[in-house]
Design a protein around this motif. Structure first.
Motif, short mmCIF file in Angstrom:
data_model
loop_
_atom_site.label_atom_id
_atom_site.label_comp_id
_atom_site.label_asym_id
_atom_site.label_seq_id
_atom_site.Cartn_x
_atom_site.Cartn_y
_atom_site.Cartn_z
N LEU A 1 -44.65 60.42 -7.58
CA LEU A 1 -45.76 61.37 -7.13
C LEU A 1 -46.87 61.86 -7.90
CD1 LEU A 1 -45.24 60.79 -3.04
CD2 LEU A 1 -46.66 58.86 -4.62
N CYS A 2 -45.46 62.75 -8.89
CA CYS A 2 -46.32 63.76 -10.17
C CYS A 2 -46.54 62.78 -10.46
CB CYS A 2 -45.20 64.96 -9.92
SG CYS A 2 -44.81 65.94 -8.27
N LEU A 3 -45.40 62.65 -10.89
CA LEU A 3 -45.95 61.21 -12.65
C LEU A 3 -47.15 60.79 -12.23
CD1 LEU A 3 -42.16 60.61 -13.41
CD2 LEU A 3 -43.78 62.29 -14.58
N MET A 4 -47.44 60.25 -11.29
CA MET A 4 -48.67 59.52 -11.00
C MET A 4 -50.22 59.93 -10.83
SD MET A 4 -49.78 57.31 -7.86
CE MET A 4 -49.92 58.00 -6.23
N TYR A 5 -49.82 61.40 -10.83
CA TYR A 5 -50.90 62.33 -10.42
C TYR A 5 -50.97 62.82 -11.95
CZ TYR A 5 -50.04 62.78 -5.48
OH TYR A 5 -50.67 62.55 -4.77
N LEU A 6 -49.92 62.29 -12.76
CA LEU A 6 -50.32 63.07 -14.05
C LEU A 6 -50.78 61.76 -15.45
CD1 LEU A 6 -47.02 65.38 -14.73
CD2 LEU A 6 -49.61 65.93 -14.88
N ARG A 7 -51.18 60.88 -14.54
CA ARG A 7 -51.53 59.79 -15.21
C ARG A 7 -50.62 58.90 -15.44
NH1 ARG A 7 -55.97 63.03 -15.28
NH2 ARG A 7 -57.51 62.50 -13.77
#
Length: 363
Positions: free
Chosen positions: A291-297
């Motif tokens: 999820l954090c990687l997704m928030y980092l695009r």
């Protein structure tokens, strides 16, 4: 069982195997560990129809597995009906001393604790929340009475067992209250335990999560720091469910959560990676890293994190939350996401436990 004897700690070597404790119990336990709940229903039905259960405690153990399997398969009304076949839990029918020829030198309840827990949980699953909460609080009081009784007899091993049950039931109660956003009540329940010197890192961490939800970020940091101090000082009161590795990962995940709230996703990813390096089955860390990687695009890497987890540790990683997140990422990343999700669904059908809710794939 609830308690093998009121005058001694649980025996450690009375039974050579699970099958010595109850009829083909090892097989039931194996099926449960694999999530083969339909097979458990078949096995219980066969044992009952062929009259293979000869002792009172055999019937109770098989009833417990049957009710658990029905609950796992979301057949809550059937589970409740099966559970209603029992009399009052305190009935003499479920006491060892009622059958002295079968259970010489034993006394107390033969009712499995799991059955008491399911009895409390079922009304909530059937939509009667208040009845379920009332049962949970009665169960909590029952546990605390047992703790006092065992402490008065200096039965240290039994005290440890019942205190672990107390924490487990309290965590479930807090979860139900959180579902209704009763945050202050949850905080009061946890602080009451802490005031009574329960140094359980999961409970203190949960206090931090609740404090975050009500906007008390500094209070949450204080709770998380308390958990880290407990780790550094070796304070795990013996009633916790955590191993040392799980305890360390809990501390890292707490740190990561503070970073996430501050939108420092890069630092959060580092904390989650440390957890995964220590324990590659830590699904919470795996899911949150993605999820954090997704928030980092970085959708590509976030998808790889979840796919790799499903491939490496399907038994641990295959849960509805992780799969929902993976499907959401597919929908964001790919035009042909429907075809990709169908492929995922076909794989899950072959490896998922019976209670997996395939609707989360949204095919």
């Amino acid at each position: 069982m609830d308690e093998p004897s009121p005058s001694a700690d649980p025996p450690t070597n009375q039974f050579g195997s699970l099958n010595d404790l109850a009829h083909e119990l090892a097989s039931l336990e194996d099926l449960a560990s694999r999530g083969s709940w339909r097979s458990i229903l078949d096995k219980v039905s066969r044992a009952r129809s062929l009259n293979l259960l000869n002792n009172p405690h055999d019937h109770l153990i098989y009833l417990t597995y049957n009710v658990l399997a029905l609950s796992k398969l979301r057949r809550f009304a059937d589970a409740s009906t099966d559970l209603d076949t029992l009399d009052d839990f305190n009935s003499h029918y479920y006491k060892y001393e009622t059958y002295p020829q079968l259970y010489p030198n034993r006394s107390g309840s033969m009712l499995p604790f799991s059955l008491r827990f399911i009895h409390a949980q079922l009304p909530i699953k059937l939509g009667n929340r208040q009845e379920g909460l009332d049962r949970f609080y009665r169960l909590l009081n029952f546990i605390r009475q047992k703790i006092k009784e065992k402490e008065s007899n200096n039965l240290h091993d039994s005290v440890k067992i019942w205190k672990r049950r107390e924490i487990f039931v309290l965590n479930c109660l807090i979860g139900h209250h959180l579902g209704d956003k009763e945050f202050i009540l949850c905080v009061d329940l946890i602080k009451d335990m802490i005031d009574r010197d329960y140094l359980d890192p999961l409970l203190v961490s949960k206090l931090g999560y609740i404090q975050m939800q009500i906007g008390d970020i500094e209070g949450a940091k204080g709770s998380f720091n308390h958990v880290e101090t407990m780790l550094n000082e070796g304070k795990n009161d013996g009633h916790s469910f955590l191993s040392e590795v799980q305890f360390r990962n809990l501390v890292n995940r707490n740190k990561a959560l503070v970073y996430v709230v501050g939108k420092d996703y890069v630092s959060a990813v580092r904390e989650y990676e440390e957890c995964i390096e220590r324990d590659h089955t830590d699904v919470v860390a795996i899911n949150n890293k993605a999820l954090c990687l997704m928030y980092l695009r970085d959708l590509s890497d976030s998808i790889k994190v979840l796919e790799n987890a499903l491939e490496r540790v399907p038994t641990s990683a295959l849960n509805e939350t992780l799969v929902v997140n993976l499907c959401s990422m597919y929908e964001l990343a790919y035009v042909n996401h429907s075809e990709i999700k169908r492929t995922l669904n076909n794989w899950i059908v072959h490896v998922a436990p019976d209670d997996f809710d395939a609707s989360c794939i949204r095919v």
